[in-house]
Write an enzyme that holds these catalytic residues in place. Structure first.
Site, mmCIF file in Angstrom:
data_model
loop_
_atom_site.group_PDB
_atom_site.id
_atom_site.type_symbol
_atom_site.label_atom_id
_atom_site.label_comp_id
_atom_site.label_asym_id
_atom_site.label_seq_id
_atom_site.Cartn_x
_atom_site.Cartn_y
_atom_site.Cartn_z
ATOM 1 N N HIS A 169 0.840 -1.206 0.000
ATOM 2 C CA HIS A 169 0.000 0.000 0.000
ATOM 3 C C HIS A 169 0.871 1.251 0.000
ATOM 4 O O HIS A 169 1.822 1.351 0.758
ATOM 5 C CB HIS A 169 -0.905 0.021 1.236
ATOM 6 N N TYR A 193 -9.469 5.109 7.575
ATOM 7 C CA TYR A 193 -9.607 5.457 8.989
ATOM 8 C C TYR A 193 -10.702 6.522 9.073
ATOM 9 O O TYR A 193 -10.552 7.597 8.477
ATOM 10 C CB TYR A 193 -8.302 6.049 9.536
ATOM 11 N N PRO A 217 -3.662 0.196 18.746
ATOM 12 C CA PRO A 217 -3.413 -0.272 17.374
ATOM 13 C C PRO A 217 -3.630 0.768 16.275
ATOM 14 O O PRO A 217 -3.350 0.483 15.109
ATOM 15 C CB PRO A 217 -4.426 -1.415 17.212
ATOM 16 N N LYS A 269 1.635 -0.017 15.116
ATOM 17 C CA LYS A 269 3.057 -0.042 15.453
ATOM 18 C C LYS A 269 3.525 -1.255 16.268
ATOM 19 O O LYS A 269 4.728 -1.497 16.380
ATOM 20 C CB LYS A 269 3.411 1.222 16.258
ATOM 21 N N TYR A 322 3.806 6.771 10.064
ATOM 22 C CA TYR A 322 2.984 5.585 9.777
ATOM 23 C C TYR A 322 3.809 4.545 9.016
ATOM 24 O O TYR A 322 3.795 3.362 9.345
ATOM 25 C CB TYR A 322 1.748 6.002 8.971
HETATM 26 C C1 PHB Z 1 -5.049 -4.526 10.551
HETATM 27 O O1 PHB Z 1 -4.984 -4.767 9.331
HETATM 28 O O2 PHB Z 1 -5.426 -5.376 11.363
HETATM 29 C C2 PHB Z 1 -4.716 -3.174 11.047
HETATM 30 C C3 PHB Z 1 -4.235 -2.221 10.161
HETATM 31 C C4 PHB Z 1 -3.957 -0.955 10.599
HETATM 32 C C5 PHB Z 1 -4.172 -0.620 11.932
HETATM 33 C C6 PHB Z 1 -4.635 -1.568 12.830
HETATM 34 C C7 PHB Z 1 -4.909 -2.860 12.379
HETATM 35 O O3 PHB Z 1 -3.933 0.645 12.345
#
Ligand code: PHB
Ligand code: APR
Length: 388
Positions: free
Chosen positions: A72, A200, A292, A296, A383
């Site tokens: 990505h 998000y 989460p 990280k 990120y």
């Molecule tokens: C996930 O794919 O489980 C995942 C991705 C990004 C995040 C948290 C979990 O910030």
């Protein structure tokens, strides 16, 4: 039995450390309390920073990740009915890989067993002795018997609930923590992800995240109360809430399918300092937990053990202890930056009950990030991961 480094825990931290040590000709024994099937199917997050991807590739465990992982180059932020893309490629020239944590664990277990190095499942470490001496010991139970390992060093890679953090005398480790007034309800569903990049969403009903595991499996999260009872969430209610929080006019990215896993996880930030006591070194979740939202956790675990493996190599090849002495400080610098980033993403994107000022301030903050080159770059840089 005897080894150079006794490693407690076969999560990403313990397994990656064992792998890096093997490549440097340093012996280790890995003890894991659970069975192999359990650790290979434990559902966790699934986002690898560029540095983690590079380390897996360089050390020969990246083949499946490159075949099955999804590369990505950005993420989408959704708030106030609009979508804004943060372009990692354009801002910082980096990418991230969506590849489930348990797949990383499977790849590392396969590598370890492939070169016949000791990895004991259902081996429960119950005591650490002499951590402040030159001859530490780990005692463990396996197959109904008690065993001990004499070693030069112990790596406490046993997660948040492990024993390593408690092995130093009172007062040797300081802890810092922060609890958030929410948790995440996460699902895995047999449905194609309705967006090619993660979304998000800051929504008035609460945060939501769309992520994925493959072209046919979606991973979705909803902000809920930290003690939320999963029994209150029928599949229909979960889908309804995901549609509401993740869609904007003209675009509903939520595609329904069979839900085959669901759970609620509370959120916390936690750090232990220092990450060393004598010859005991803490790594990964044993030393720190992040919420989460910044993805990280796994990446910090990998960064820790990379530093530790290099320090152990210096010790064994040249008798140089500088790396070991600097381990904690070096790791904690990265840990606190990641703590800040994870806290920032979390507090910017989640809804705080009934606080109208805070909610409007958040939108102002998000506007500042997406409409500023500096803001976008800050988010992208952290990120996608600070360089190792
Ligand atoms: C996930 O794919 O489980 C995942 C991705 C990004 C995040 C948290 C979990 O910030
Ligand atoms: N003896 C042996 N093994 C133990 C013991 C013990 N006394 N206590 C805990 N363990 C094992 C656990 O069963 C687990 O498999 O240690 C392992 C720790 O692994 P993780 O919890 O995955 O932690 P870590 O390797 O640091 O990985 C960090 O995991 O929690 C996620 O989000 C976090 O992605 C991050 C990653």
């Amino acid at each position: 039995m005897r080894t150079q480094v006794a490693i407690i825990g076969a999560g990403p931290a313990g397994l990656m450390l064992a792998h890096l040590l093997h490549l440097r000709g340093i012996d280790s024994i890995v003890l894991e309390a659970r069975d192999r099937a359990y650790v290979e199917s434990r559902v966790r997050a699934g986002l690898l920073e560029q540095g983690t991807v590079d380390l897996m590739t360089e050390t020969g465990v990246g083949e499946r990740m490159h075949a099955q992982g999804l590369l990505h180059h950005g993420i989408k932020l959704r708030f106030a009915g609009q979508t804004h893309r943060i372009d990692f490629q354009k801002t910082v020239g980096r990418a991230v890989m969506v590849y489930a944590q348990q797949e990383v664990v499977k790849d590392l277990i396969a590598a370890r067993l492939g070169y016949n190095a000791p990895l004991h499942f259902e081996a429960d470490a119950y005591a650490i002795e002499g951590a402040d001496s030159a001859h530490p010991k780990v005692r463990f139970r396996h197959g109904g018997k008690e065993h001990e390992i004499d070693c030069d060093f112990i790596a406490g890679c046993d997660g948040f609930h492990g024993i390593a953090r408690h092995a130093a005398p009172e007062g040797k480790f300081a802890t810092f923590s922060h609890e958030y007034p929410f948790g995440w309800l996460g699902i895995l569903a047999e449905s194609p992800p309705g967006s090619d990049e993660l979304i998000y969403a800051n929504h008035e009903r609460g945060f939501a995240l769309l992520t994925m595991r493959s072209p046919t499996v979606s991973r979705l999260y909803l902000q809920v109360a930290p003690d939320e009872d999963i029994a209150n969430w029928s599949d229909a209610r979960i889908w309804d809430e995901l549609h509401r929080r993740l869609s904007v006019p003209g675009d509903d990215p939520v595609i329904e399918g069979k839900i085959f896993q669901k759970s609620v996880t509370p959120m916390r930030s936690f750090v232990t300092e220092p990450m060393r006591y004598g010859r005991l070194f803490l790594a990964g979740d044993a030393a720190h937990i992040v919420p989460p939202t910044g993805a990280k956790g796994l990446n910090l675990a990998v960064a820790d053990v990379r530093v530790l493996a290099l320090a152990l190599e210096d010790f064994y090849t040249r008798g140089d202890e500088c790396g070991l002495d600097g381990y904690s400080e070096k790791c904690l610098k990265r840990v606190w930056r990641a703590q800040h980033f994870s806290w920032w993403m979390t507090t910017m994107l989640h809804r705080y009950d009934g606080d109208a000022f805070d909610n409007r301030r958040q939108i102002g903050e998000l506007e500042s990030v997406v409409n500023s080159q500096a803001g976008q770059t800050y988010l992208a840089e952290n990120y996608s991961g600070l360089p190792f």
